[in-house]
Design a protein around this motif. Sequence first.
Motif, PDB file in Angstrom:
ATOM      1  N   ILE A 139      22.926 -10.494  88.607  1.00 28.59           N
ATOM      2  CA  ILE A 139      23.623  -9.220  88.471  1.00 28.59           C
ATOM      3  C   ILE A 139      23.092  -8.527  87.220  1.00 28.59           C
ATOM      4  O   ILE A 139      23.316  -8.987  86.112  1.00 28.59           O
ATOM      5  N   GLY A 140      22.372  -7.430  87.415  1.00 21.74           N
ATOM      6  CA  GLY A 140      21.812  -6.682  86.297  1.00 21.74           C
ATOM      7  C   GLY A 140      20.301  -6.653  86.330  1.00 21.74           C
ATOM      8  O   GLY A 140      19.652  -7.709  86.302  1.00 21.74           O
ATOM      9  N   ALA A 141      19.732  -5.453  86.424  1.00 23.55           N
ATOM     10  CA  ALA A 141      18.277  -5.293  86.497  1.00 23.55           C
ATOM     11  C   ALA A 141      17.733  -4.678  85.221  1.00 23.55           C
ATOM     12  O   ALA A 141      16.916  -3.763  85.240  1.00 23.55           O
ATOM     13  N   GLY A 142      18.209  -5.216  84.082  1.00 23.97           N
ATOM     14  CA  GLY A 142      17.638  -4.850  82.797  1.00 23.97           C
ATOM     15  C   GLY A 142      16.617  -5.887  82.369  1.00 23.97           C
ATOM     16  O   GLY A 142      16.103  -6.657  83.190  1.00 23.97           O
ATOM     17  N   ALA A 143      16.321  -5.931  81.077  1.00 27.68           N
ATOM     18  CA  ALA A 143      15.286  -6.834  80.577  1.00 27.68           C
ATOM     19  C   ALA A 143      15.599  -8.293  80.886  1.00 27.68           C
ATOM     20  O   ALA A 143      14.744  -9.037  81.378  1.00 27.68           O
TER      21      ALA A 143
ATOM     22  N   THR B  16      19.124  -1.640  94.151  1.00 33.15           N
ATOM     23  CA  THR B  16      19.734  -0.717  93.205  1.00 33.15           C
ATOM     24  C   THR B  16      20.873   0.044  93.894  1.00 33.15           C
ATOM     25  O   THR B  16      21.078  -0.061  95.097  1.00 33.15           O
ATOM     26  N   SER B  17      21.620   0.827  93.092  1.00 30.19           N
ATOM     27  CA  SER B  17      22.783   1.577  93.597  1.00 30.19           C
ATOM     28  C   SER B  17      23.712   0.656  94.382  1.00 30.19           C
ATOM     29  O   SER B  17      24.310   1.058  95.384  1.00 30.19           O
ATOM     30  N   THR B  18      23.814  -0.571  93.906  1.00 31.96           N
ATOM     31  CA  THR B  18      24.595  -1.596  94.592  1.00 31.96           C
ATOM     32  C   THR B  18      25.599  -2.207  93.623  1.00 31.96           C
ATOM     33  O   THR B  18      25.216  -2.758  92.593  1.00 31.96           O
ATOM     34  N   SER B  19      26.867  -2.083  93.941  1.00 26.64           N
ATOM     35  CA  SER B  19      27.923  -2.608  93.078  1.00 26.64           C
ATOM     36  C   SER B  19      28.464  -3.917  93.618  1.00 26.64           C
ATOM     37  O   SER B  19      28.590  -4.099  94.833  1.00 26.64           O
ATOM     38  N   VAL B  20      28.778  -4.821  92.720  1.00 24.10           N
ATOM     39  CA  VAL B  20      29.445  -6.069  93.084  1.00 24.10           C
ATOM     40  C   VAL B  20      30.943  -5.824  93.001  1.00 24.10           C
ATOM     41  O   VAL B  20      31.472  -5.484  91.937  1.00 24.10           O
ATOM     42  N   THR B  21      31.633  -5.956  94.110  1.00 28.08           N
ATOM     43  CA  THR B  21      33.073  -5.684  94.127  1.00 28.08           C
ATOM     44  C   THR B  21      33.918  -6.950  94.138  1.00 28.08           C
ATOM     45  O   THR B  21      35.092  -6.914  93.809  1.00 28.08           O
TER      46      THR B  21
ATOM     47  N   VAL C 148      18.217  -9.493  92.996  1.00 24.67           N
ATOM     48  CA  VAL C 148      18.703  -8.797  91.799  1.00 24.67           C
ATOM     49  C   VAL C 148      19.463  -7.564  92.259  1.00 24.67           C
ATOM     50  O   VAL C 148      18.931  -6.761  93.028  1.00 24.67           O
ATOM     51  N   VAL C 149      20.701  -7.418  91.803  1.00 24.55           N
ATOM     52  CA  VAL C 149      21.489  -6.235  92.156  1.00 24.55           C
ATOM     53  C   VAL C 149      21.876  -5.481  90.898  1.00 24.55           C
ATOM     54  O   VAL C 149      22.130  -6.073  89.846  1.00 24.55           O
ATOM     55  N   ASP C 150      21.906  -4.161  91.013  1.00 31.51           N
ATOM     56  CA  ASP C 150      22.306  -3.318  89.886  1.00 31.51           C
ATOM     57  C   ASP C 150      22.993  -2.072  90.427  1.00 31.51           C
ATOM     58  O   ASP C 150      22.541  -1.493  91.412  1.00 31.51           O
ATOM     59  N   HIS C 151      24.088  -1.670  89.756  1.00 38.25           N
ATOM     60  CA  HIS C 151      24.822  -0.494  90.233  1.00 38.25           C
ATOM     61  C   HIS C 151      24.102   0.807  89.902  1.00 38.25           C
ATOM     62  O   HIS C 151      24.392   1.841  90.499  1.00 38.25           O
TER      63      HIS C 151
END
Length: 398
Positions: free
Chosen positions: A15-19, A133-138, A37-40
Amino acid sequence: MNIQNNSNNFDCIIIGAGAAGLFAAYSAGTRGKKVLVVDHANKIGKKILMSGGGRCNFTNYYIEHDRYLSKNPHFFKSALAQFTQWNLLDLVTEHGLEHYEKELGQLFCQHKSSDFLDFLKALIQPLDVEIRTSTSVTKIQKNKLFNLTLSVNDKTYSTSSSSLIVATGGLSIPTMGATGFGYEVAKQFGHPLLPTRAGLVPFTWNNKDKERLSALSGTAIPSVISIHNQSFSHQILFTHRGLSGPAVLQISNYWNEGESLDIDFLPEHRLSQWLADQSSQKSLGTVLKLLWPNKFVQIWFDQFDLTMQVAQLSNAQLHELDQMVHHWVFKPGGTEGYRTAEVTLGGVDCDEVSSKTLESKKQANLYFVGEVLDVTGHLGGFNFQWAFSSGFVAGQNC
């Protein structure tokens, strides 16, 4: 590297597509893991793109333990040793990323920050890594597997994996998509949290100083700023809102609300002695302008008659000048907060996370990496190195 395919079963979900998240994906992918990898956010690596003034200060030659803050001062040592700045530089060199040392060991991209993001993409490209991307974990549930409910454009679907890596970052720069989601995941699995606050952040004026000193906006003075036996030497920048610049950002990690700081605007000389070495017939204003910009002299020394000769200064006045220059006591009104903070202090308590693997001690196959943990580096590439080192270690163990 695949973007948005339809497979929903993975070895590892990040969860998180940062560094930290991207590097964890690379690390796990090199072990043959199938990774999601998912990121909102709508794009990956947003903070990478805006970092380092657009050139991404991605590491430092001098990664030393005293450049990191944590309630557990030994926690970060293992990850930094397992994947060092030299390991990162080997990869950077292998992929032909042009870079240079700016100062104090700080390494920047030669051209632009997007070059570093392209480098990370190139690392991931040949691996079985999917990015959504544009994907939220609910929702997150844990039975034998981690089962995540994901949301895209108000539509939900489920996906699962044996391992989960939380690389969500902290609260800094919410306009880049920062949220407290990682802290919520930690709480869900019983992890204690340490209080969070903005770090590497400018100070704001108190009402008294704002009235007098906001006119100095845009003026930068080489200085030493100190608190709690910590001192940093670099430019201090006066702004309309308060004080900024490298030295201020560094010391902000050690400052607590209500405390005062000590600032020396002439660390290389003793002002009273320097004045004694000048022509005693020259005016005070003339000699002070040899040291500082005109605007600073006019405003900072406004209680003095700048037309008086240096020889006319009394001992009491020389002492007052020394105090004004070498020991200015500055009590900030506060900081600019998460809006402009480069990092978040505090977060997931490291005592409940393995320093060797970054795995939760409370939940098997759950990992925390990067800024979501209570590890904060100095300005100068130290936080990026922590992101890469912690991401690498989690990816090797998930």
